[in-house]
Design an enzyme around this catalytic site. Structure first.
Site, PDB file in Angstrom:
ATOM      1  N   CYS A   1      51.735  12.083  43.748  1.00 45.62           N
ATOM      2  CA  CYS A   1      50.664  11.871  44.153  1.00 45.62           C
ATOM      3  C   CYS A   1      50.435  11.852  45.805  1.00 45.62           C
ATOM      4  O   CYS A   1      49.969  10.788  46.361  1.00 45.62           O
ATOM      5  CB  CYS A   1      49.923  10.763  43.293  1.00 45.62           C
ATOM      6  SG  CYS A   1      48.054  10.666  43.688  1.00 45.62           S
TER       7      CYS A   1
ATOM      8  N   CYS B   1      44.041  15.904  42.892  1.00 46.82           N
ATOM      9  CA  CYS B   1      44.260  14.480  43.235  1.00 46.82           C
ATOM     10  C   CYS B   1      42.945  13.659  43.512  1.00 46.82           C
ATOM     11  O   CYS B   1      41.980  14.263  43.966  1.00 46.82           O
ATOM     12  CB  CYS B   1      44.775  14.671  44.802  1.00 46.82           C
ATOM     13  SG  CYS B   1      45.328  13.019  45.369  1.00 46.82           S
TER      14      CYS B   1
HETATM   15  C1  FAD Z   1      50.897   5.001  43.232  1.00 45.80           C
HETATM   16  C2  FAD Z   1      50.616   6.288  42.428  1.00 45.80           C
HETATM   17  C3  FAD Z   1      49.570   6.780  42.031  1.00 45.80           C
HETATM   18  C4  FAD Z   1      49.301   8.245  41.534  1.00 45.80           C
HETATM   19  N1  FAD Z   1      48.154   8.746  41.195  1.00 45.80           N
HETATM   20  C5  FAD Z   1      47.996   9.681  40.275  1.00 45.80           C
HETATM   21  C6  FAD Z   1      46.722  10.281  40.120  1.00 45.80           C
HETATM   22  O1  FAD Z   1      45.649   9.577  40.750  1.00 45.80           O
HETATM   23  N2  FAD Z   1      46.703  11.432  39.389  1.00 45.80           N
HETATM   24  C7  FAD Z   1      47.709  12.026  39.159  1.00 45.80           C
HETATM   25  O2  FAD Z   1      47.752  13.127  38.264  1.00 45.80           O
HETATM   26  N3  FAD Z   1      49.062  11.347  39.251  1.00 45.80           N
HETATM   27  C8  FAD Z   1      49.095  10.490  39.913  1.00 45.80           C
HETATM   28  N4  FAD Z   1      50.441   9.939  40.251  1.00 45.80           N
HETATM   29  C9  FAD Z   1      51.543  10.755  39.924  1.00 45.80           C
HETATM   30  C10 FAD Z   1      51.921  10.572  38.468  1.00 45.80           C
HETATM   31  O3  FAD Z   1      52.071   9.435  38.017  1.00 45.80           O
HETATM   32  C11 FAD Z   1      53.394  11.471  38.274  1.00 45.80           C
HETATM   33  O4  FAD Z   1      53.270  12.741  38.892  1.00 45.80           O
HETATM   34  C12 FAD Z   1      53.564  11.642  36.974  1.00 45.80           C
HETATM   35  O5  FAD Z   1      53.939  10.449  36.294  1.00 45.80           O
HETATM   36  C13 FAD Z   1      55.028  12.588  36.825  1.00 45.80           C
HETATM   37  O6  FAD Z   1      55.594  12.546  35.470  1.00 45.80           O
HETATM   38  P1  FAD Z   1      57.102  12.471  35.237  1.00 45.80           P
HETATM   39  O7  FAD Z   1      57.166  12.778  33.571  1.00 45.80           O
HETATM   40  O8  FAD Z   1      57.682  14.047  36.128  1.00 45.80           O
HETATM   41  O9  FAD Z   1      57.601  11.509  35.904  1.00 45.80           O
HETATM   42  P2  FAD Z   1      57.450   9.935  35.257  1.00 45.80           P
HETATM   43  O10 FAD Z   1      56.071   9.902  34.685  1.00 45.80           O
HETATM   44  O11 FAD Z   1      57.936   9.014  36.514  1.00 45.80           O
HETATM   45  O12 FAD Z   1      58.718   9.792  34.256  1.00 45.80           O
HETATM   46  C14 FAD Z   1      59.922   9.884  34.460  1.00 45.80           C
HETATM   47  C15 FAD Z   1      60.885   9.537  33.259  1.00 45.80           C
HETATM   48  O13 FAD Z   1      62.211   9.670  33.338  1.00 45.80           O
HETATM   49  C16 FAD Z   1      63.050   8.660  33.115  1.00 45.80           C
HETATM   50  N5  FAD Z   1      64.306   8.499  33.475  1.00 45.80           N
HETATM   51  C17 FAD Z   1      64.462   8.356  34.948  1.00 45.80           C
HETATM   52  N6  FAD Z   1      65.986   8.530  35.196  1.00 45.80           N
HETATM   53  C18 FAD Z   1      66.264   8.906  33.809  1.00 45.80           C
HETATM   54  C19 FAD Z   1      67.656   9.125  33.332  1.00 45.80           C
HETATM   55  N7  FAD Z   1      68.802   9.075  34.326  1.00 45.80           N
HETATM   56  N8  FAD Z   1      67.678   9.519  32.045  1.00 45.80           N
HETATM   57  C20 FAD Z   1      66.841   9.750  31.374  1.00 45.80           C
HETATM   58  N9  FAD Z   1      65.648   9.444  31.781  1.00 45.80           N
HETATM   59  C21 FAD Z   1      65.290   8.905  32.958  1.00 45.80           C
HETATM   60  C22 FAD Z   1      62.060   7.507  33.790  1.00 45.80           C
HETATM   61  O14 FAD Z   1      62.406   5.891  33.233  1.00 45.80           O
HETATM   62  C23 FAD Z   1      60.843   7.920  33.317  1.00 45.80           C
HETATM   63  O15 FAD Z   1      60.139   7.421  31.772  1.00 45.80           O
HETATM   64  C24 FAD Z   1      50.766   8.774  41.022  1.00 45.80           C
HETATM   65  C25 FAD Z   1      51.884   8.105  41.110  1.00 45.80           C
HETATM   66  C26 FAD Z   1      51.846   6.901  41.901  1.00 45.80           C
HETATM   67  C27 FAD Z   1      53.245   5.977  41.997  1.00 45.80           C
END
Ligand code: FAD
Length: 409
Positions: free
Chosen positions: A172, A352
Site C-alpha cells: 500500500c 489505493c
Molecule cells: C497499513 C497498511 C495499509 C494498507 N492499506 C491497504 C488498502 O487501503 N488497500 C489495499 O488494497 N491494500 C492495503 N494494504 C496492503 C494489503 O494489506 C496487502 O497488499 C495484502 O495483505 C497482501 O496480501 P498477501 O497475502 O500477499 O500478504 P499478507 O496478507 O500479509 O499475508 C501473508 C501471509 O503469509 C504468512 N506467512 C509469513 N511467513 C510465512 C512462512 N514462512 N510460511 C507460511 N506462511 C507465512 C503470514 O502469516 C500471512 O498470513 C495495506 C497494508 C498495510 C500494512
C-alpha cells in the site's frame, strides 16, 4: 465439502496436490477459488492463528476503527476442505518440489502457490527497531503499533510530526501519507494545526506514481501546510534524542530533525527464506518471487505461481491487486493441471484508497500502464469524496471477508 479441519488434523509430511504457502489475503483467496473449482488435496501452510485485514490499520492509526475489527481467527477463513498446517515454510526446493517446514518436516507438492507476503525490515534503518513502539515512534504497518499511532496523534498539541515512506517497494504505497492527512485533519479540527510542523518524507520524485493523482495530493498536502520532502528518505532514528535523519537524494545532504511524533514505515523485502530460494527473481533487489506479469506463473517452474505482495510484479502491492490476481492464478493453475498453457491474464490492476481527511477519500485505481481503471466510471476519480471514505470504512471490509476470501468476488 468436508468441514474445516483444525491444524491438528493435517498430516505434515507426504505428497500434496496443491501447496499454498501463506494464509493471508492472497493464499486464502486462491485456495478458496481452487476449492470452488473442485480441486481436492489442497494444503495451506500458515503459522499464524490470526488473519488480518491490514487495510483497516490506517483507520486504526487514525482513530477511526478498533484494531479488533481487522482481526479474525485464521481457522474461520481457511476454506472448507483445505488442510491447514500451522507451521512456517523455511525453504523451497522447486527441483524436488519440496517445502521444508519448522521441526524438520517436509512435504512435496505437484503445484505450489507462493503467497507468504513480505517482511518488514525494521533493522535496515539504524535505531528504528529500538525506537518503534517507544520514544514517540509508531507505525501502522504492524498491528501492535497501529493503536499507538492514534494515541500519539490524539495527545499531540504542538511540535514536529514526521511521516516517512521507505525507498523499497512496500505494501500500500499510499499508506505512509494517508496517516499524515488523517492526523493533520484531526489537528485542524482541534485547532492545534497551526502549532504543529508536519514533514512528509517521500523517496520518489512525485507524491504518487500517477501524475493526475499526484497533482491532487499536492493540493491536499498544501491545504494542511505539510512540508513535503521528495527524493528523500529516513536513514536513521535516535529514539533517545528524538531525532530522525533525512537523506536528500537530490542534494546528497543529510538533515537531522527533532521530532515529537514519528510515523515510520520500514523498508520491506521478500522473506529471507524466499530471497535465498531459487524462486527469487535475480532482477529484484528485494528478492521477490519471479512471476510472469500477466499469468503470474514462475518463468522457470511451470507448476509454481506467485501471488500478492511476494510476487515481483511492476505494480503497487495491495489487497485490491490480490483481488484481481487470485482468479488469474486459480484459473491458470487449472489450465496447467489440464495440460494447457495459462490463459488468464492480469493487467496490473491495483487500487489505493487515498484517505485525505477524516471523511474524504480519493479512490486511485490503475493498471500496469498507469491508466485509470475506475470501478465507478461515472464518478470523477480525482475528486475527494465522502462516499468513498464510507465505502472504505464500511463497504470494503465485508466485501473482503465474505466475497474475496470465500472466492466469490
Ligand atoms: C497499513 C497498511 C495499509 C494498507 N492499506 C491497504 C488498502 O487501503 N488497500 C489495499 O488494497 N491494500 C492495503 N494494504 C496492503 C494489503 O494489506 C496487502 O497488499 C495484502 O495483505 C497482501 O496480501 P498477501 O497475502 O500477499 O500478504 P499478507 O496478507 O500479509 O499475508 C501473508 C501471509 O503469509 C504468512 N506467512 C509469513 N511467513 C510465512 C512462512 N514462512 N510460511 C507460511 N506462511 C507465512 C503470514 O502469516 C500471512 O498470513 C495495506 C497494508 C498495510 C500494512
Amino acid at each position: 465439502m468436508a468441514a474445516t479441519p483444525s491444524p491438528a488434523d493435517a498430516p505434515v509430511s507426504g505428497r500434496h496436490r496443491v501447496a499454498v504457502i501463506g494464509g493471508g489475503s492472497a493464499g486464502i483467496s486462491v485456495a478458496a477459488r481452487l476449492r470452488r473449482a473442485g480441486v481436492s488435496d489442497i494444503t495451506l501452510i500458515e503459522p499464524s492463528d490470526t488473519h488480518w485485514y491490514q487495510p483497516l490499520w490506517t483507520l486504526v492509526g487514525g482513530g477511526q476503527a478498533p484494531l479488533h475489527a481487522s482481526r479474525r481467527p485464521e481457522g474461520s477463513v481457511v476454506p472448507d476442505g483445505v488442510r491447514w498446517i500451522r507451521s512456517h515454510a523455511l525453504a523451497v526446493d522447486p527441483d524436488t518440489r519440496t517445502v521444508t517446514l519448522t521441526g524438520d518436516a517436509e512435504l512435496t507438492y505437484e503445484y505450489l502457490i507462493m503467497a507468504p507476503g513480505l517482511q518488514l525490515d525494521w533493522s535496515d534503518v539504524p535505531g528504528l527497531a529500538e525506537a518503534v513502539g517507544h520514544d514517540a515512534v509508531s507505525s501502522n504497518y504492524a498491528p501492535e503499533y497501529a493503536p499507538r499511532t492514534w494515541e500519539l496523534i490524539r495527545r499531540m498539541r504542538s511540535g514536529t510530526a514526521v511521516f516517512t515512506h521507505p525507498a523499497t517497494p512496500l505494501k500500500c504505497g499510499g499508506a505512509p501519507q494517508k496517516i499524515a492527512y488523517l492526523a493533520a485533519d484531526h489537528w485542524r479540527r482541534r485547532k492545534v494545526l497551526d502549532g504543529i510542523r508536519i514533514v512528509l518524507v517521500i523517496p520518489d520524485p512525485a507524491m504518487f506514481k500517477v501524475p493526475a493523482w499526484s497533482r491532487v495530493l499536492e493540493k491536499v498536502a498544501a491545504r494542511y501546510g505539510i512540508e513535503v520532502r521528495l527524493r528523500s528518505e529516513m536513514t536513521a532514528v535516535d529514539g533517545g534524542a528524538r531525532t530522525v535523519t533525512i537523506s536528500d537524494h537530490t542534494s546528497g545532504t543529510k538533515e537531522t530533525l527533532g521530532y515529537d511524533f514519528l510515523h515510520a514505515v520500514p523498508p520491506q523485502s521478500a522473506p529471507d527464506w524466499v530471497k535465498a530460494s531459487p524462486l527469487a527473481d535475480p532482477a529484484s533487489p528485494q528478492g521477490f518471487v519471479a512471476a510472469h506479469k500477466h499469468t503470474l506463473q514462475h518463468p522457470s517452474y511451470d507448476n509454481v505461481f506467485a501471488v500478492g505482495d511476494v510476487a515481483n510484479l511492476p505494480t503497487s502491492k495491495t489487497g485490491a491487486a490480490v483481488r484481481k490476481q487470485a482468479p488469474v492464478v486459480a484459473g491458470n493453475v487449472l489450465d496447467v493441471m489440464n495440460g494447457c498453457s495459462p490463459s488468464h491474464r492480469y493487467d496490473g490492476y491495483t487500487s489505493c484508497p487515498l484517505v485525505t481527511a477524516r471523511d474524504r477519500m480519493l479512490l486511485a485505481e490503475f493498471d500496469y500502464d498507469l491508466n485509470p481503471t475506475p470501478t465507478f466510471p461515472l464518478l470523477d476519480p480525482f475528486k475527494e469524496r465522502r462516499t468513498m471514505w464510507a465505502f472504505k470504512r464500511y463497504g470494503l471490509p465485508p466485501i473482503y471477508w465474505h466475497g474475496m476470501l470465500t472466492g466469490r468476488l
